[in-house]
Design an enzyme around this catalytic site. Structure first.
Site, mmCIF file in Angstrom:
data_model
loop_
_atom_site.group_PDB
_atom_site.id
_atom_site.type_symbol
_atom_site.label_atom_id
_atom_site.label_comp_id
_atom_site.label_asym_id
_atom_site.label_seq_id
_atom_site.Cartn_x
_atom_site.Cartn_y
_atom_site.Cartn_z
ATOM 1 N N PHE A 1 -6.546 6.238 -2.397
ATOM 2 C CA PHE A 1 -6.679 4.600 -2.996
ATOM 3 C C PHE A 1 -7.379 3.735 -1.882
ATOM 4 O O PHE A 1 -7.882 2.832 -2.102
ATOM 5 C CB PHE A 1 -5.395 4.010 -3.541
ATOM 6 C CG PHE A 1 -4.477 3.554 -2.234
ATOM 7 C CD1 PHE A 1 -4.687 2.246 -1.809
ATOM 8 C CD2 PHE A 1 -3.703 4.242 -1.517
ATOM 9 C CE1 PHE A 1 -3.832 1.781 -0.867
ATOM 10 C CE2 PHE A 1 -2.987 3.852 -0.353
ATOM 11 C CZ PHE A 1 -2.999 2.573 -0.097
ATOM 12 N N LYS A 2 -7.450 4.202 -0.457
ATOM 13 C CA LYS A 2 -8.062 3.332 0.400
ATOM 14 C C LYS A 2 -9.325 3.308 0.387
ATOM 15 O O LYS A 2 -9.980 2.680 1.177
ATOM 16 C CB LYS A 2 -7.317 3.800 1.678
ATOM 17 C CG LYS A 2 -5.823 3.465 1.699
ATOM 18 C CD LYS A 2 -4.855 3.978 2.921
ATOM 19 C CE LYS A 2 -3.817 3.545 2.898
ATOM 20 N NZ LYS A 2 -2.671 3.788 3.885
#
Length: 432
Positions: free
Chosen positions: A106-107
């Protein structure tokens, strides 16, 4: 837009100053002076918009006063060259798959956005080289390293705890070379984070080097993570399940859930949030007692959440004017042992043929145990299960395939610099 410090002792900063400095001079975290609500018309038609269109509207509310519209739109569209699908796991629980970016975590969203925004400021002001310091417990390092790879005028130092990240995660930031340097710290993630924070406060270092952070303490890293909460709601609304949405976030340093709380403040129709912890349950204990008691982190199979003193807790307190009572109206908590995480992964695979990673398993279980009648839950599946291949295979008793993106990293040669947990050694290395 001006940005103030959560410690309230530093002067307000511009967006550029907040992004380039990373941390306020009083060691506080930057917060925008205003959180602008989005129009009712936007929410009425949100399901008709693309991920990029939604993200641009959100980005404009945060950054539109400081960046030309065409430049901001280009940054957003370049950042989001991939989708984040909402996948139905059970009748009332959906997975938001945030692992379709370059490093399958997700980062990627926040890291790619920050790299482009910082690059814009460097070009605009003709700055000398900016040195990005980032501590990682897993996926942050790989997302930042790949997001900033080859960006002119930026050198990235990734600090990670020796022996406490998965092999695939480690390969994603130790094999790149070029403007990326990996520092293998003999300590925990909290030690890595302490080195980074202390570096920002060291006068001599800052006289010689332009330092900033790409951890979620940086506003350009954590604010863009609000994008996918809006897109998740849009997909849920399109499926006819937009009412009474509950979002569960596997939580470590709390930047991700803080971005979601910003979204709620902007009018996003989410009923409530659940912060799912592993055994590092500092926030869960705060919810129960009203007392925040950080402690050394504990190693678990959900290693990216192994954080004993979450930096962004300061932002949560600030957002809610330090009111434990009000925080508890919007956020509940859950905490799970390694055994419970493994049981959940095994059960969901056997019953639903949906493969969870250890972090997503915390999110799924909290919803399965905590949803109320009439609610629909979304949990954030924050990284591809193959990033934790050995752990996942041991739990489900089956082999899993490694996506081509990860296989490419595994063929690279590890290049890392050993580092002690002592700040004097880290400072000497940077100055040398």
């Amino acid at each position: 837009m001006k940005y103030y410090s959560t410690n309230l002792k530093a002067t307000d900063a511009t967006l550029e100053e907040a992004v380039v400095k990373g941390l306020a001079s009083d060691r506080g975290l930057f917060m925008p002076r205003e959180i602008k609500p989005l129009s009712q018309e936007f929410y009425e038609h949100i399901e008709e918009l693309s991920f990029q269109e939604i993200a641009y509207r959100v980005a404009d509310a945060f950054f539109g006063e400081d960046i030309p519209a065409d430049t901001l739109k280009q940054i957003v569209y370049d950042t989001l060259s991939f989708d984040v699908p909402l996948v139905k796991v059970t009748d009332n629980i959906y997975s938001l798959e945030l692992f379709h970016g370059p490093t399958l975590a997700f980062k990627d969203v926040g890291a790619r956005f920050m790299a482009r925004l910082l690059g814009y400021f460097i070009r605009k002001e003709g700055k000398k080289e900016v040195n990005v310091l980032v501590a990682t417990s897993g996926d942050t390092g790989s997302a930042v390293a790949n997001g900033f790879l080859g960006v002119e005028g930026i050198h990235v130092y990734v600090l990670y705890p020796k022996g406490k990240v998965s092999e695939i995660q480690e390969k994603q930031f130790t094999t790149l070379g070029r403007n990326i340097t990996a520092l293998e710290v003999d300590g925990t993630f909290d030690d890595c984070q302490a080195l980074v924070k202390t570096a920002f406060m060291d006068r001599e270092l800052n006289e010689h080097l332009q330092l900033t952070s790409a951890n979620s303490i940086n506003v350009a890293r954590f604010l863009p993570q609000a994008f996918y909460y809006f897109y998740a709601y849009a997909q849920l609304k399109k499926a006819g399940r937009g009412a009474n949405a509950v979002v569960c976030v596997p939580s470590g340093n709390f930047g991700n859930i803080t971005a979601g709380l910003f979204g709620k403040r902007m009018g996003l129709p989410v009923s409530r949030f659940i912060a799912a912890n592993n055994r590092n349950d500092i926030f869960y204990q705060y919810l129960q007692t009203g007392v925040y008691s950080p402690r050394p982190s504990i190693a678990t199979i959900a290693n990216a959440m192994d954080v004993g003193d979450p930096s962004n807790f300061a932002r949560v307190l600030d957002l809610y004017q330090n009111s434990h009572e009000v925080i508890c109206t919007d956020i509940s908590g859950a905490t799970y042992t390694d055994e419970q995480i493994a049981d959940t992964m095994r059960q969901v695979w056997q019953e639903h043929r949906y493969l969870l990673d250890p972090h997503g398993a915390c999110g799924y279980r909290a919803l399965a145990e905590g949803l109320r009648p009439g609610e629909t839950g979304i949990f954030l599946e924050t990284a591809h299960p193959a990033k934790f291949k050995d752990t996942v295979e041991k739990i489900i008793g089956e082999s899993i395939s490694i996506p081509a993106k990860l296989q490419a990293f595994m063929s690279g040669e590890k290049q890392s610099q050993p580092m002690s947990r002592e700040f004097a050694d880290f400072k000497k290395y940077l100055l040398g």
